[in-house]
Every structure is written in structure tokens, then in C-alpha cells.
Write a protein that holds these residues in place. Structure first.
Motif, short mmCIF file in Angstrom:
data_model
loop_
_atom_site.label_atom_id
_atom_site.label_comp_id
_atom_site.label_asym_id
_atom_site.label_seq_id
_atom_site.Cartn_x
_atom_site.Cartn_y
_atom_site.Cartn_z
N PRO A 1 -3.08 -2.05 -3.43
CA PRO A 1 -3.55 -0.96 -2.57
C PRO A 1 -2.68 -0.70 -1.36
O PRO A 1 -2.70 0.39 -0.81
CB PRO A 1 -4.93 -1.45 -2.12
N ILE A 2 -1.89 -1.68 -0.92
CA ILE A 2 -1.20 -1.50 0.36
C ILE A 2 0.23 -1.04 0.23
O ILE A 2 0.87 -0.71 1.22
CB ILE A 2 -1.25 -2.77 1.24
N ALA A 3 0.75 -0.99 -0.99
CA ALA A 3 2.10 -0.46 -1.17
C ALA A 3 2.08 1.00 -0.73
O ALA A 3 1.18 1.75 -1.08
CB ALA A 3 2.51 -0.56 -2.63
N GLY A 4 3.05 1.40 0.07
CA GLY A 4 3.11 2.78 0.52
C GLY A 4 2.41 3.04 1.84
O GLY A 4 2.56 4.10 2.41
N LEU A 5 1.62 2.07 2.30
CA LEU A 5 1.01 2.24 3.62
C LEU A 5 1.99 1.74 4.68
O LEU A 5 2.70 0.76 4.46
CB LEU A 5 -0.30 1.44 3.72
N ASP A 6 2.00 2.39 5.84
CA ASP A 6 2.87 1.92 6.91
C ASP A 6 2.28 0.64 7.50
O ASP A 6 1.12 0.31 7.24
CB ASP A 6 3.08 3.03 7.95
N PRO A 7 3.07 -0.11 8.29
CA PRO A 7 2.62 -1.43 8.74
C PRO A 7 1.25 -1.42 9.44
O PRO A 7 0.42 -2.29 9.18
CB PRO A 7 3.71 -1.87 9.72
N LYS A 8 1.02 -0.43 10.27
CA LYS A 8 -0.28 -0.40 10.96
C LYS A 8 -1.40 -0.04 10.00
O LYS A 8 -2.49 -0.60 10.07
CB LYS A 8 -0.25 0.58 12.12
N GLY A 9 -1.11 0.90 9.09
CA GLY A 9 -2.09 1.29 8.09
C GLY A 9 -2.44 0.12 7.19
O GLY A 9 -3.59 -0.06 6.77
N ARG A 10 -1.43 -0.67 6.89
CA ARG A 10 -1.60 -1.86 6.04
C ARG A 10 -2.54 -2.84 6.73
O ARG A 10 -3.53 -3.28 6.14
CB ARG A 10 -0.22 -2.49 5.87
N ASP A 11 -2.26 -3.15 7.99
CA ASP A 11 -3.11 -4.09 8.73
C ASP A 11 -4.53 -3.56 8.84
O ASP A 11 -5.49 -4.31 8.68
CB ASP A 11 -2.54 -4.33 10.13
#
Ligand SMILES: Nc1ncnc2c1ncn2[C@@H]1O[C@H](COP(=O)(O)OP(=O)(O)OP(=O)(O)O)[C@@H](O)[C@H]1O
Ligand SMILES: Nc1ncnc2c1ncn2[C@@H]1O[C@H](COP(=O)(O)OP(=O)(O)O)[C@@H](O)[C@H]1O
Ligand SMILES: [Mg+2]
Ligand SMILES: [Mg+2]
Lengths: 285, 277
Positions: free
Chosen positions: A171-181
């Protein structure tokens, strides 16, 4: 909300030249409220396993029980499964098809039995919780979004139904670092509220921090099943399994190669930091 | 002369409810053989910018030349696309045929490569991405990471001067990612290719010659990885995070331990700590 797999095997296109054995003899029980990380190299069978769990495909052999009921049994009510389990696919953005973000997120609620107002509340909650601006984005076409924004919309579509079991394929591939966290923090919060989380990821940092149990598949077989703090100890074995380790684990290992004694169960930065300090200050053996 | 020169480039998709420009006033020169990493939050304009370099989007405002061709002149579109290959973030949209060999051959045929040479190019491209012998396999049978490697092979087969990677490693397992990064390093070091790489993994930007940061459609910072990736305030302002080694450096610093330089990688961090002792 337990999921139990009993001797599950799966073969794609059996009896043809394309025959591929994707899973073999998987035995696995996932208890209510667990946060499970599923790892393994490309093609090892992770996505296949998830699709079997949500009933999208039937095992070639073996059985899958959700809350004690065989989901492929003759009198199993499929609607029950759909209500309980939400799945975010590996490329969720390709499933977007409605004319607005709001409609897309609301799509899965059509047969949920929620009132219009309740559904609208859920949709707004889901769009905001994935870090998008509801008022700005609600009427925008999903096709006019950036890659990461599309992914957030697709995730919101699943969260809106408030499933009891959340299955996430990369799910987190493609999310930016803040979005990922932010997304990972959200899964942790949902998990604390009792939602079972099953997450496939190659991101060892994420799983080391959030998952309590790690499962690794290797060529369709269960190769490792252990609490996350023990899962990343044997680096040579992980390498053959094609699984990476967190940055903290890597640094601890590099330090041990320099001759410092470092525990093999350091997997998070918070655990590494005090060790770094004591070594840097020269007070560590 | 730079191989890519953008001057005051702006673009708006012009959709209803979207008055903002997706990129605004971008000026950037890229030298031949340079490796540029682009970082930035979701929606900050990275993909929009690189789609101009590949002539996938027309220049609305500003100037752009790619490999000597003026991108504002529509007659140059095909020449530019031949000079600049692109690997996208969504591998499912990159195939034209379900058989790998056909898929890779299709691109080569389009660029006029003689039939007799095609199998050799295909074979070599598959070897570079670590999937030799996959010619007759179906793209449907591949899992995500494998698909992405085939997409990269498709671009490599055409042998462009500039290769743009738009989050090309996002879906790969550690091995696949290492193969792709290793491939990029080879193409950069040995074949002098110009590389433009968009990534959300700050650890991957470390390998670049120069790091560029986008924020809300604007280019807000550029410099060597050493300068940009160690600037915690700048990164945080652009919604990004520094590599773990930089975080460790600052934590050590505030605890009174000073490392001589700011390490960007775990290896550099450990070396610096070992040298203290
Ligand atoms: N086809 C399109 N039509 C309309 N607007 C678009 C389109 N593609 C992108 N946008 C908008 O343009 C802005 C920049 O998008 P872009 O795809 O360049 O971002 P990005 O930096 O690549 O983001 P990500 O990290 O999520 O891939 C965003 O606000 C996005 O919503
Ligand atoms: N739709 C499909 N048809 C045929 N084979 C498939 C299909 N999907 C996956 N496979 C094969 O099954 C195996 C497991 O794939 P998958 O479950 O996608 O792995 P992972 O998600 O771990 O990368 C691989 O060998 C893959 O090539
Ligand atoms: Mg998969
Ligand atoms: Mg993008």
C-alpha cells in the motif's frame, strides 16, 4: 475475526503450458487484532495468498476459514466476507473509474446498508484520513490526479467501509515520505481499535516498526513465521529469501562487523539510537 | 550546451476546479551524462515536469530544449522521444503485447531497427534487467516487480541518450531494486547516459550527481546529495525526510558527539563512528 488456512495450495492455469504453482501447503492462523507483515521476493506468492483470503480465487487444494467458516463452502454467504474484509490491491489506482473522487470513494458503500448521511460521513472521514483536502478534491476526476493522490483515493475507498480485517498489498509504494508515515500511523490506530491488519510490503523499515508478526514466503512455501523482533536476526537466511532488513538492523549489523557487540533484535531507530550513542562515546564493548 | 534546458516552464492541465498550475516557472539545465534525482511530495509536479522532457506534454509556457531539439516545435516530438526513453510508475500500462518478446520488439520496430537485429536487442535488454530467457513468457503471468523490470527492458532496447525513471523502483523487491539501481549506475557510468530519476526513497537519491526538490509545482532547491539531503530544515519544509544516517548524525550532535562530516548512507555513518573509537 480469525483467518485460518489449512494446507492451502494454488496453481495458475493447471494442465496448460502456463501452469504455475504459486502456493504449496500453506498452514497459517491469523488471530483477531494481529498486525501481520507478509514478505518475500517478487513472485513468491504473496498476492496470490491475499486473493485467496478475500475469496477472489478458490484454493486448488486446502481450505480457508474466516471466523471458523469455510469461505468456499457451499452454503457460505459471500456478502459476509465482503462486509468484514477490505482489501487494497497492489495497483489500486487502476480500479478508479468514477467521475469524481467522492463517487469513487463512496462506490464500495452502495450495498453496505448505511444510510445516505452515514455513508457521506464515512466518505468524508476516509478522504480526510488519507491526507487529502475533502472540499478541494471531492468533485475532481480521479484520472486528473498524481500517482500518489490516486493511491490515496483508492485506499480511502476501502477505508470508507470500515472493514474489520484490512488486507493491504504494497500500500505504501508511491506515497511520499510523510504520506507513508501518516498512512502507517493510521493502520496502527485502526489496529489499536481492533482491526486486523495484514500488509504485504518490501519496506522492512515499515514492517519492523509497525507489524508484530512477520511471515515470509519462498517459492510458494511458508519459509518463516515469527514475532517481528526475531524475524530479522538471521541475515544470511533473509538474503536467500530475498528479504531486506530495516536501516536500524543494517547499521547494527555493520557495527558488529566493526567489532562492536550489538543485539541481533534491534530493528527500529529508537532501539538503535542509544546504542549508537554509547558506541560513539567510547563506552561500549 | 546542456542536453536538457528548461527555462521558466509552466503547465496547467486546465481542469475544472484546478486553477493552480501543476508546474510553475521551472528553470533547470541538465548536462549530458548527468544523473539527476527529483524528490517531492505527491502532487508536487515531478511527473508533469518529466513528461515535458519526453514530449508527452506540449510546452504551454516557457522554453525547453532536449538533446538539441526545441520542444516547443511539434515537428520535433518524435525526434525527442527517440532521444529520451521513459519508465513509468505504473507497470500495468506499459505493455502493448502480452508476450514479452513481442512487446519489446514492438518498440524496436517503431524506431526502425532491422528485423534481424531485434532478437539480439531483446535478449540483451532482458539480461540487463536480470530476466534472461523470459522472451516467450506472458506479461499476464508476471507479478508486479517482474513487470516493472520488463518495462525497463523495453526502454533500454531502444537505447536512448536520456532515460527518465518515474518511481521505477517503487514496486520492486530488494533484489529487483538493487538490479535496477545497479543498471542505472552502469548506464550512467559506462554508457554516459543522462539519467532523470524520480523517487520517494531518499536513499536512492544518494547515488545521483544532483538532487532537485519540487514543492507545489516549483523547483525549490537543487544541489549535490551531500548538501541537499543533509539539510533537514529544507527537506522538512518540502514534506520530505532525510536519510536515517543524517538523523543519527544530528541526534549524536545534540548529545555532544561530533562526526567530522554528515554521513548520507548507513555505511558512511558506521565508518565515521568506528573512526571515533
Ligand atoms: N492528467 C491530469 N489532469 C489534471 N490534473 C493533473 C493531471 N495529472 C496530474 N495533475 C495534477 O497536477 C499536479 C502535479 O501532478 P504530478 O503527477 O506531476 O505530481 P507528482 O509530483 O508526480 O506526484 P506523485 O508523487 O504523486 O507521483 C497535481 O495537483 C495533480 O493533481
Ligand atoms: N494471473 C496469473 N496467471 C498466471 N500466473 C500468475 C498469475 N498471477 C501470478 N502468477 C504467478 O504466480 C506466482 C506468484 O505470484 P504472486 O502471487 O503475484 O507473487 P507476489 O505477489 O509475491 O509477487 C508467480 O510465479 C507468478 O508469475
Ligand atoms: Mg504481488
Ligand atoms: Mg508522479
Amino acid at each position: 475475526m480469525s483467518i485460518e488456512l489449512s494446507r492451502v495450495s494454488y496453481t495458475y492455469s493447471p494442465g496448460t503450458v502456463f501452469e504455475t504453482v504459486a502456493l504449496q501447503e500453506i498452514n497459517l492462523t491469523i488471530e483477531d487484532g494481529e498486525y501481520l507483515g507478509l514478505m518475500g521476493k517478487t513472485g513468491c506468492g504473496k498476492s496470490t495468498l491475499l486473493q485467496l483470503m478475500v475469496g477472489l480465487m478458490q484454493p486448488s487444494r486446502g481450505q480457508i476459514f474466516v471466523d471458523g467458516k469455510d469461505i468456499n463452502g457451499r452454503d457460505y454467504v459471500r456478502a459476509e466476507l465482503r462486509r468484514k474484509i477490505g482489501m487494497v490491491f497492489q495497483y489500486p489506482e487502476i480500479q478508479l473509474f468514477e467521475t469524481s473522487v467522492e463517487k469513487d470513494v463512496a462506490f464500495g458503500l452502495k450495498h453496505s446498508g448505511l444510510s445516505k448521511a452515514e455513508a457521506a460521513d464515512n466518505v468524508r472521514w476516509a478522504i480526510e484520513i488519507v491526507g487529502l483536502d475533502y472540499d478541494k478534491i471531492r468533485s475532481v476526476s480521479p484520472f486528473s490526479l498524481s500517482g500518489g493522490e490516486k493511491r490515496r483515493v483508492a485506499i480511502a475507498g476501502i477505508l470508507a467501509a470500515k472493514p474489520k480485517i484490512l488486507i493491504l498489498d504494497e500500500p505504501i509504494a508511491g506515497l511520499d515520505p510523510k504520506g507513508r508515515d501518516a498512512f502507517l500511523d493510521l493502520t496502527q490506530k485502526l489496529n489499536a481499535d481492533g482491526v486486523t491488519i495484514i500488509m504485504v510490503s518490501h519496506n522492512a523499515d515499515a514492517l519492523s516498526k509497525y507489524a508484530s508478526r512477520i511471515i515470509i514466503l519462498d517459492s510458494g512455501r511458508l519459509a518463516l513465521d515469527s514475532p517481528s523482533k526475531d524475524a530479522f536476526k538471521d541475515l544470511a537466511r533473509l538474503e536467500t529469501l530475498g528479504v531486506g532488513v530495516s536501516q536500524a538492523r543494517e547499521v547494527a549489523h555493520l557495527l558488529s562487523q566493526c567489532g562492536f557487540q550489538t543485539p541481533a533484535d534491534i530493528i527500529r531507530y529508537e532501539e538503535l539510537q542509544p546504542l549508537l550513542l554509547s558506541i560513539a562515546r567510547g563506552g561500549h564493548l | 550546451m546542456p542536453i536538457i534546458q528548461a527555462k521558466n516552464l509552466s503547465h496547467s492541465y486546465g481542469f475544472e476546479g484546478k486553477h493552480n498550475r501543476s508546474i510553475e516557472d521551472i528553470t533547470l539545465g541538465v548536462k549530458k551524462g548527468e544523473w539527476i534525482a527529483i524528490l517531492g511530495q505527491n502532487g508536487s509536479g515531478k511527473t508533469t515536469f518529466v513528461k515535458h522532457i519526453n514530449a508527452l506534454l506540449p510546452v504551454q509556457q516557457g522554453e525547453l530544449t532536449v538533446a538539441g531539439y526545441d520542444a516547443t516545435n511539434p515537428a520535433n516530438i518524435w525526434a525527442i522521444r527517440q532521444k529520451c526513453g521513459m519508465v513509468f510508475q505504473d507497470p500495468n500500462n506499459q505493455f502493448v503485447s502480452s508476450v514479452i518478446e513481442e512487446d519489446l520488439s514492438f518498440g524496436l520496430e517503431n524506431y526502425g531497427v532491422p528485423q534481424s537485429e531485434i532478437p539480439g536487442h531483446v535478449k540483451r535488454a532482458l539480461e540487463i534487467v536480470g530476466m534472461p530467457g523470459f522472451e516467450m513468457k506472458s506479461t499476464h503471468m508476471l507479478s508486479g516487480g517482474q513487470k516493472q523490470r520488463i518495462a525497463i527492458a523495453g526502454v533500454l532496447a531502444i537505447n536512448p541518450d536520456i532515460i527518465v525513471f518515474d518511481e521505477a523502483t517503487a514496486m520492486l523487491d530488494p533484489e529487483g531494486r538493487q538490479e535496477v539501481i545497479g543498471t542505472i549506475q552502469r548506464l550512467h557510468a559506462e554508457e554516459g547516459k543522462t539519467i532523470i530519476m524520480i523517487s520517494h526513497l531518499v536513499e536512492e537519491a544518494v547515488y545521483a550527481d544532483r538532487v532537485v526538490i519540487f514543492q507545489q509545482g516549483r523547483l525549490v532547491a537543487e544541489g549535490t546529495p551531500e548538501v541537499v539531503l543533509s539539510d533537514v530544515a529544507l527537506l522538512s519544509c518540502a514534506g520530505l525526510k532525510p536519510p536515517m544516517a543524517v538523523r543519527a548524525y544530528h541526534d549524536l550532535q545534540s548529545a555532544g558527539v561530533h562526526l567530522p562530516t554528515i554521513p548520507l548512507t548507513n555505511k558512511a555513518l558506521v565508518e565515521a563512528i568506528c573512526q571515533l573509537n
